[in-house]
Structure formats: structure tokens, C-alpha cells
Design an enzyme around this catalytic site. Structure first.
Site, PDB file in Angstrom:
ATOM      1  N   ASN A  18      -7.951 -10.172  -1.251  1.00 54.86           N
ATOM      2  CA  ASN A  18      -6.996  -9.323  -0.512  1.00 54.86           C
ATOM      3  C   ASN A  18      -7.045  -9.593   0.985  1.00 54.86           C
ATOM      4  O   ASN A  18      -8.119  -9.533   1.595  1.00 54.86           O
ATOM      5  CB  ASN A  18      -7.355  -7.852  -0.726  1.00 54.86           C
ATOM      6  CG  ASN A  18      -6.923  -7.343  -2.076  1.00 54.86           C
ATOM      7  OD1 ASN A  18      -6.614  -8.119  -2.975  1.00 54.86           O
ATOM      8  ND2 ASN A  18      -6.902  -6.034  -2.222  1.00 54.86           N
ATOM      9  N   ASP A  34      -1.224  -1.604  -3.959  1.00 51.37           N
ATOM     10  CA  ASP A  34      -2.578  -1.698  -3.400  1.00 51.37           C
ATOM     11  C   ASP A  34      -3.108  -0.276  -3.150  1.00 51.37           C
ATOM     12  O   ASP A  34      -2.430   0.539  -2.526  1.00 51.37           O
ATOM     13  CB  ASP A  34      -2.483  -2.483  -2.077  1.00 51.37           C
ATOM     14  CG  ASP A  34      -3.828  -2.861  -1.509  1.00 51.37           C
ATOM     15  OD1 ASP A  34      -4.795  -2.994  -2.281  1.00 51.37           O
ATOM     16  OD2 ASP A  34      -3.914  -3.052  -0.272  1.00 51.37           O
ATOM     17  N   HIS A  50     -11.754  -7.089  -1.972  1.00 51.45           N
ATOM     18  CA  HIS A  50     -10.979  -6.429  -0.903  1.00 51.45           C
ATOM     19  C   HIS A  50     -11.670  -6.699   0.427  1.00 51.45           C
ATOM     20  O   HIS A  50     -12.807  -7.162   0.476  1.00 51.45           O
ATOM     21  CB  HIS A  50     -10.933  -4.912  -1.144  1.00 51.45           C
ATOM     22  CG  HIS A  50      -9.968  -4.511  -2.200  1.00 51.45           C
ATOM     23  ND1 HIS A  50      -8.863  -3.740  -1.936  1.00 51.45           N
ATOM     24  CD2 HIS A  50      -9.926  -4.787  -3.526  1.00 51.45           C
ATOM     25  CE1 HIS A  50      -8.190  -3.545  -3.057  1.00 51.45           C
ATOM     26  NE2 HIS A  50      -8.823  -4.171  -4.043  1.00 51.45           N
ATOM     27  N   GLY A  51     -10.978  -6.362   1.501  1.00 48.86           N
ATOM     28  CA  GLY A  51     -11.587  -6.472   2.830  1.00 48.86           C
ATOM     29  C   GLY A  51     -11.996  -7.894   3.135  1.00 48.86           C
ATOM     30  O   GLY A  51     -13.043  -8.136   3.743  1.00 48.86           O
ATOM     31  N   SER A 111       0.859  -1.193   0.000  1.00 51.04           N
ATOM     32  CA  SER A 111       0.000   0.000   0.000  1.00 51.04           C
ATOM     33  C   SER A 111       0.896   1.244   0.000  1.00 51.04           C
ATOM     34  O   SER A 111       2.076   1.158   0.358  1.00 51.04           O
ATOM     35  CB  SER A 111      -0.874   0.008   1.262  1.00 51.04           C
ATOM     36  OG  SER A 111      -0.051   0.239   2.402  1.00 51.04           O
ATOM     37  N   HIS A 165     -12.722  -2.986   4.962  1.00 51.30           N
ATOM     38  CA  HIS A 165     -11.346  -3.080   5.441  1.00 51.30           C
ATOM     39  C   HIS A 165     -11.307  -3.114   6.977  1.00 51.30           C
ATOM     40  O   HIS A 165     -12.176  -2.561   7.628  1.00 51.30           O
ATOM     41  CB  HIS A 165     -10.521  -1.894   4.934  1.00 51.30           C
ATOM     42  CG  HIS A 165     -10.280  -1.935   3.462  1.00 51.30           C
ATOM     43  ND1 HIS A 165     -10.855  -1.055   2.588  1.00 51.30           N
ATOM     44  CD2 HIS A 165      -9.547  -2.798   2.705  1.00 51.30           C
ATOM     45  CE1 HIS A 165     -10.471  -1.347   1.347  1.00 51.30           C
ATOM     46  NE2 HIS A 165      -9.674  -2.406   1.395  1.00 51.30           N
ATOM     47  N   GLY A 166     -10.265  -3.767   7.498  1.00 51.76           N
ATOM     48  CA  GLY A 166     -10.062  -3.758   8.948  1.00 51.76           C
ATOM     49  C   GLY A 166     -10.623  -4.995   9.633  1.00 51.76           C
ATOM     50  O   GLY A 166     -11.061  -5.944   8.981  1.00 51.76           O
ATOM     51  N   ARG A 197      14.416 -10.908  17.960  1.00 48.42           N
ATOM     52  CA  ARG A 197      14.320 -12.197  17.259  1.00 48.42           C
ATOM     53  C   ARG A 197      13.504 -13.199  18.062  1.00 48.42           C
ATOM     54  O   ARG A 197      12.864 -14.075  17.495  1.00 48.42           O
ATOM     55  CB  ARG A 197      15.721 -12.759  16.985  1.00 48.42           C
ATOM     56  CG  ARG A 197      16.475 -11.967  15.936  1.00 48.42           C
ATOM     57  CD  ARG A 197      17.900 -12.403  15.820  1.00 48.42           C
ATOM     58  NE  ARG A 197      18.648 -12.181  17.065  1.00 48.42           N
ATOM     59  CZ  ARG A 197      19.958 -12.348  17.191  1.00 48.42           C
ATOM     60  NH1 ARG A 197      20.674 -12.756  16.161  1.00 48.42           N
ATOM     61  NH2 ARG A 197      20.558 -12.112  18.337  1.00 48.42           N
TER      62      ARG A 197
END
Ligand code: G3H
Ligand code: 13P
Ligand code: ZN
Length: 309
Positions: free
Chosen positions: A254, A82, A211-212, A50, A180-181, A281
């Protein structure tokens, strides 16, 4: 093998009635986790970046990480922008080596969306780069821009044919109720499969993008909340709905939020369980493993693209 455009990948997905996963990447561990899963499953892959990710990691770092993934795996990988929000942003990504771009002009009027998308298509196609556009508008947060429920809108199927013919775009993201989200539905999840069916009828053999499409698995939400997080009420798209979409015209799915949840859950669990750890790590290794696990699960059980590289 060089980076590939999404053209052939999505055509094969359409014919094979499966979908290719488009996973958002922001850092090395996320790229490595995704690649570990894709290698184990011999799956085709779209790594998407994005504008916010480009700003966060820096365009050079992200490109080099994807080049490393390519060299290390030998898999067909498409590097996709994106939610590019302007012609200039798409051109910059193409100059930077992206093999596919999304021009998201869905917040403009239909005619402006057509004009902006067509301009990007002209530039991209001359360079062998594929273009995704969007009709309709998803609710949720992208790059700090919040689209409210009132501003969102389903795709109008009567517009899709004209849009595709006038722009020459290669794939189309449509709005059928995903967002989204991690907070996608307040009540029962519902997608407008009638819109997808109508689009498929009007645009036969044309790849559609969803999407989403994160599922927000309840076990990940519990892991985060059980280790000091506060994301009660998070809810995603049920996997059976995604499988149904993938068996229809949806060829690219997506996924970003599920990666974020997997990563965060693993980091939280590791830090809470090991208060003396301070070597990154120590907690990034389980985060990378969690990414691999969720991506592998998607490839096998949701996208249906295992063995299709
Ligand atoms: O659709 C949006 C993606 O999840 C990317 O999110 O803009 O915060 O990187 P971002
Ligand atoms: P999610 O937030 O459901 O993962 O959607 C990601 C997306 O659509 C990226 O473009
Ligand atoms: Zn999106």
C-alpha cells in the site's frame, strides 16, 4: 475488461514472488498519473479508495474516474476499499461497484475482529468480491484517527491461522513495524521480518498485505522543504526492505504518502518557480507527471510487477 477482484492478481503475485501496488486515489490527476505509469509498464493495479477519499471526492466521481482508467487502459484493475471500518461501509462500497474491500476491525478484540470480518466475507464472497482484514495495529494517521505508538501492536503469528480459518478472508494485513504517514521511524528503520517469516510458514500460499509502505524518498522531502515546506524528519521504509517483503509472502503493498509527497513537491516547485501562474493546469501537469514517475519507479524497482498485467 471489467474491474477484477484481487484474487487472481494476488495469487499470481505470490507464485511470481512480486507484489502488486495498491495506490490510494483522491482526484483525477492522481488517477491519471498512476495509469500512465501502469500502462507504460503493463502492470496489474489496485486502485484503492479510503472512506476519507470517498467523502472528499464523492463516491460517484471516484467510481467514474476509475471506470475511465479501465476503459482507457485495458489493464486489469481492482477497485479496493481501503480501511473500511464497518460492515455497513463495506456493503456500501460493494453496492457501489468495488471489487475488493478491506474491513479493518483491528482496533477491536480478536474475537470481535473475527466476527465482523466473517460477516463482511459472507456478504462479499456471495458477490465475487475479495476481502482483506488486519491483525495487529499500525501506528500513524488514517482518516483523521491517530494511532499512537503505545496503541500500535505487532501481529501475533500464533493468531493468524485461526483468524484466517474462522473468517475465510482472502488476504491479511499484518503489522511488522511499518506505519502510516511520512514519519515512520525516529531512529534506524527496522521491520520484524521474523514475524513475516513465521506467518508465511503458518499460512503457506496465503497473500499478505503491507500497509504503511511508502519510502518517503529524501529527494522528495528536500524538494518540499526547499520550496517553503516544513516536513523535516520525514522518513520511510527503505526500498530494499520492501523488495525483500515482496519476494516473500507480501503480495500487496500500500502506497499513499509517497504519492502525496510527489504531488506536493511538484506543485510547490512549480508555484515557487512561476509566481505569475494561476491556471491550475500549469501546476497540476507537473504534479501528474511526478505521480507517474514515482509509480513507474515503484513498479520497476520495488514491486517487481512490470510486465505482469
Ligand atoms: O491508510 C491510510 C491512507 O493513507 C488513506 O489516508 O484516510 O487520509 O485518505 P486517508
Ligand atoms: P503510507 O502512508 O506509507 O503510504 O501507507 C498507505 C496505506 O497503508 C494505505 O492503506
Ligand atoms: Zn493502510
Amino acid at each position: 475488461m471489467p474491474l477484477v477482484s484481487s484474487k487472481e492478481m494476488l495469487q499470481k503475485a505470490y507464485a511470481g514472488r512480486y507484489a502488486v501496488g495498491a495506490f490510494n486515489v483522491n482526484n483525477m490527476e492522481v488517477v491519471q498519473g498512476i495509469m500512465d505509469a501502469a500502462k507504460k509498464e503493463n502492470a496489474p493495479l489496485i486502485l484503492q479508495v479510503s472512506p476519507g477519499a470517498r467523502k472528499y471526492a464523492g463516491p460517484i466521481y471516484l467510481r467514474k474516474l476509475v471506470e475511465a482508467a479501465l476503459e482507457d487502459s485495458g489493464l486489469p484493475i481492482c477497485l479496493h476499499l481501503d480501511h473500511g471500518d464497518s460492515y455497513e461501509q463495506c456493503v456500501a462500497a460493494i453496492k457501489d461497484g468495488f471489487t475488493s474491500v478491506m474491513i479493518d476491525a483491528s482496533h477491536h478484540s480478536f474475537n470481535e475482529n473475527v466476527l465482523i470480518t466473517a460477516e463482511v466475507v459472507r456478504y462479499a464472497h456471495e458477490r465475487g468480491v475479495t476481502v482483506e482484514a488486519e491483525l495487529g495495529r499500525l501506528e500513524g494517521v488514517e482518516d483523521d484517527i491517530k494511532v499512537t505508538a503505545a496503541e500500535s501492536s505487532y501481529t501475533d503469528p500464533s493468531q493468524v491461522r485461526e483468524f484466517v480459518l474462522r473468517t475465510g478472508v482472502d488476504s491479511l494485513a499484518i503489522a511488522i513495524g511499518t506505519s502510516h504517514g511520512a514519519f515512520k521511524f525516529k531512529g534506524e528503520p527496522k521491520l520484524r521480518f521474523d514475524i513475516l517469516e513465521e506467518v508465511e510458514r503458518l499460512l503457506p500460499d496465503f497473500p499478505i498485505v503491507l500497509h504503511g509502505a511508502s519510502s518517503v524518498p529524501p529527494r522528495m522531502v528536500s524538494l518540499i522543504n526547499g520550496n517553503g515546506g516544513a516536513i523535516a524528519g520525514a522518513k520511510g521504509v527503505p526500498e530494499d526492505m520492501l523488495r525483500k517483503a515482496a519476494s516473500m509472502a507480501v503480495c500487496k503493498i500500500n502506497i499513499d504518502s509517497d504519492l502525496r509527497l510527489a504531488f506536493t513537491g511538484a506543485v510547490r516547485e512549480s508555484l515557487v518557480g512561476n509566481p505569475s501562474h494561476f491556471d491550475p493546469r500549469q501546476y497540476l501537469r507537473p504534479a501528474r507527471e511526478a505521480i507517474s514517475e514515482i509509480v513507474r519507479h515503484k513498479i520497476i524497482n520495488v514491486l517487481g510487477c512490470s510486465g505482469k498485467a
